[in-house]
Design an enzyme around this catalytic site. Structure first.
Site, mmCIF file in Angstrom:
data_model
loop_
_atom_site.group_PDB
_atom_site.id
_atom_site.type_symbol
_atom_site.label_atom_id
_atom_site.label_comp_id
_atom_site.label_asym_id
_atom_site.label_seq_id
_atom_site.Cartn_x
_atom_site.Cartn_y
_atom_site.Cartn_z
ATOM 1 N N HIS A 162 -9.948 -5.665 -3.667
ATOM 2 C CA HIS A 162 -8.647 -5.821 -2.998
ATOM 3 C C HIS A 162 -8.867 -6.237 -1.560
ATOM 4 O O HIS A 162 -9.843 -5.841 -0.929
ATOM 5 C CB HIS A 162 -7.818 -4.535 -3.062
ATOM 6 C CG HIS A 162 -8.519 -3.312 -2.547
ATOM 7 N ND1 HIS A 162 -9.466 -2.634 -3.289
ATOM 8 C CD2 HIS A 162 -8.427 -2.655 -1.371
ATOM 9 C CE1 HIS A 162 -9.914 -1.605 -2.600
ATOM 10 N NE2 HIS A 162 -9.315 -1.593 -1.417
ATOM 11 N N ASP A 195 0.852 -1.194 0.000
ATOM 12 C CA ASP A 195 0.000 0.000 0.000
ATOM 13 C C ASP A 195 0.887 1.244 0.000
ATOM 14 O O ASP A 195 1.891 1.309 0.708
ATOM 15 C CB ASP A 195 -0.914 -0.023 1.236
ATOM 16 C CG ASP A 195 -2.075 0.952 1.104
ATOM 17 O OD1 ASP A 195 -3.226 0.485 0.979
ATOM 18 O OD2 ASP A 195 -1.832 2.183 1.122
ATOM 19 N N ILE A 196 0.485 2.232 -0.779
ATOM 20 C CA ILE A 196 1.298 3.450 -0.926
ATOM 21 C C ILE A 196 1.266 4.295 0.351
ATOM 22 O O ILE A 196 2.160 5.115 0.575
ATOM 23 C CB ILE A 196 0.796 4.265 -2.152
ATOM 24 C CG1 ILE A 196 1.866 5.200 -2.669
ATOM 25 C CG2 ILE A 196 -0.491 5.025 -1.825
ATOM 26 C CD1 ILE A 196 1.542 5.809 -4.038
ATOM 27 N N ASN A 249 -12.697 -3.792 2.557
ATOM 28 C CA ASN A 249 -13.633 -2.661 2.563
ATOM 29 C C ASN A 249 -14.503 -2.751 1.315
ATOM 30 O O ASN A 249 -13.987 -2.955 0.207
ATOM 31 C CB ASN A 249 -12.866 -1.342 2.569
ATOM 32 C CG ASN A 249 -12.058 -1.133 3.828
ATOM 33 O OD1 ASN A 249 -12.454 -1.578 4.904
ATOM 34 N ND2 ASN A 249 -10.934 -0.450 3.715
ATOM 35 N N GLY A 309 -16.115 2.009 3.392
ATOM 36 C CA GLY A 309 -14.853 2.744 3.329
ATOM 37 C C GLY A 309 -14.001 2.410 2.123
ATOM 38 O O GLY A 309 -12.801 2.709 2.103
ATOM 39 N N GLN A 310 -14.600 1.803 1.087
ATOM 40 C CA GLN A 310 -13.829 1.464 -0.110
ATOM 41 C C GLN A 310 -13.590 2.724 -0.939
ATOM 42 O O GLN A 310 -14.544 3.447 -1.252
ATOM 43 C CB GLN A 310 -14.583 0.424 -0.939
ATOM 44 C CG GLN A 310 -13.787 -0.069 -2.145
ATOM 45 C CD GLN A 310 -14.525 -1.159 -2.938
ATOM 46 O OE1 GLN A 310 -15.626 -1.567 -2.570
ATOM 47 N NE2 GLN A 310 -13.913 -1.609 -4.012
ATOM 48 N N HIS A 323 -6.843 -6.083 2.081
ATOM 49 C CA HIS A 323 -5.707 -5.520 2.817
ATOM 50 C C HIS A 323 -5.140 -6.584 3.754
ATOM 51 O O HIS A 323 -5.901 -7.231 4.489
ATOM 52 C CB HIS A 323 -6.149 -4.352 3.706
ATOM 53 C CG HIS A 323 -6.735 -3.177 3.000
ATOM 54 N ND1 HIS A 323 -6.041 -1.996 2.822
ATOM 55 C CD2 HIS A 323 -7.963 -2.980 2.452
ATOM 56 C CE1 HIS A 323 -6.818 -1.121 2.193
ATOM 57 N NE2 HIS A 323 -7.994 -1.689 1.961
HETATM 58 P P1 5GP Z 1 -9.758 1.050 0.233
HETATM 59 O O1 5GP Z 1 -9.963 2.329 0.998
HETATM 60 O O2 5GP Z 1 -10.410 1.123 -1.124
HETATM 61 O O3 5GP Z 1 -10.131 -0.178 1.005
HETATM 62 O O4 5GP Z 1 -8.196 0.921 0.030
HETATM 63 C C1 5GP Z 1 -7.505 1.500 -1.028
HETATM 64 C C2 5GP Z 1 -6.057 1.508 -0.647
HETATM 65 O O5 5GP Z 1 -5.292 1.802 -1.803
HETATM 66 C C3 5GP Z 1 -5.682 2.570 0.406
HETATM 67 O O6 5GP Z 1 -5.146 1.954 1.563
HETATM 68 C C4 5GP Z 1 -4.657 3.452 -0.320
HETATM 69 O O7 5GP Z 1 -3.605 3.881 0.524
HETATM 70 C C5 5GP Z 1 -4.175 2.549 -1.434
HETATM 71 N N1 5GP Z 1 -3.733 3.251 -2.615
HETATM 72 C C6 5GP Z 1 -4.330 4.317 -3.210
HETATM 73 N N2 5GP Z 1 -3.649 4.695 -4.302
HETATM 74 C C7 5GP Z 1 -2.589 3.833 -4.412
HETATM 75 C C8 5GP Z 1 -1.516 3.715 -5.352
HETATM 76 O O8 5GP Z 1 -1.399 4.454 -6.329
HETATM 77 N N3 5GP Z 1 -0.621 2.702 -5.135
HETATM 78 C C9 5GP Z 1 -0.716 1.861 -4.060
HETATM 79 N N4 5GP Z 1 0.221 0.924 -3.935
HETATM 80 N N5 5GP Z 1 -1.719 1.957 -3.166
HETATM 81 C C10 5GP Z 1 -2.645 2.914 -3.343
#
Ligand code: 5GP
Ligand code: ZN
Length: 114
Positions: free
Chosen positions: A100, A30-31, A87, A93-94, A102
């Protein structure tokens, strides 16, 4: 380039810190990590969210969790404990609309989430 961020990472159009790539699943860090280990495991094919994967292709959903289990061991958090999170949708919270899971670990994780 794909309009979907994780499709673009899967295609190599956007760089990612890729740890695992199989025929159908990939994993990258994760970034913006929320724990010492924070890895995202995705199907390479686009699905909107994890329930959509589970309903369309249960073996693919299983592969995602199999890769997660292997990474937990590789990161040394299989015995200390870790968390898998999917999520889903707005109230879940997606923020990225490509399925994906986590993998989080390396510190004590609070419960319940906010
Ligand atoms: P969500 O909130 O959809 O469950 O999680 C999305 C995740 O993607 C977040 O934890 C966010 O930090 C990560 N993320 C967003 N943009 C990027 C990116 O460009 N590269 C990577 N590796 N992770 C990302
Ligand atoms: Zn996608």
């Amino acid at each position: 380039m794909s309009e979907c961020l994780f499709c673009a990472i899967a295609a190599g159009d956007i760089p990612g810190d890729v740890l695992v790539r199989t025929d159908r699943v990939m994993a990258f860090r994760d970034i913006d990590p929320k724990a010492p280990t924070h890895i995202l495991i995705i199907p390479i094919e686009h699905y909107d969210d994890v329930p959509s994967v589970a309903l369309a292709d249960a073996s693919l959903a299983g592969e995602i969790f199999e890769v997660a289990a292997g990474l937990a061991a590789a990161e040394g958090i299989d015995q200390t404990g870790h968390r898998l999170v999917a999520n889903t949708g707005q109230q879940g919270g997606q923020t990225v609309g490509h399925a994906h899971v986590h993998l989080l670990g390396g510190r004590s994780l609070g419960w319940p989430p906010g």
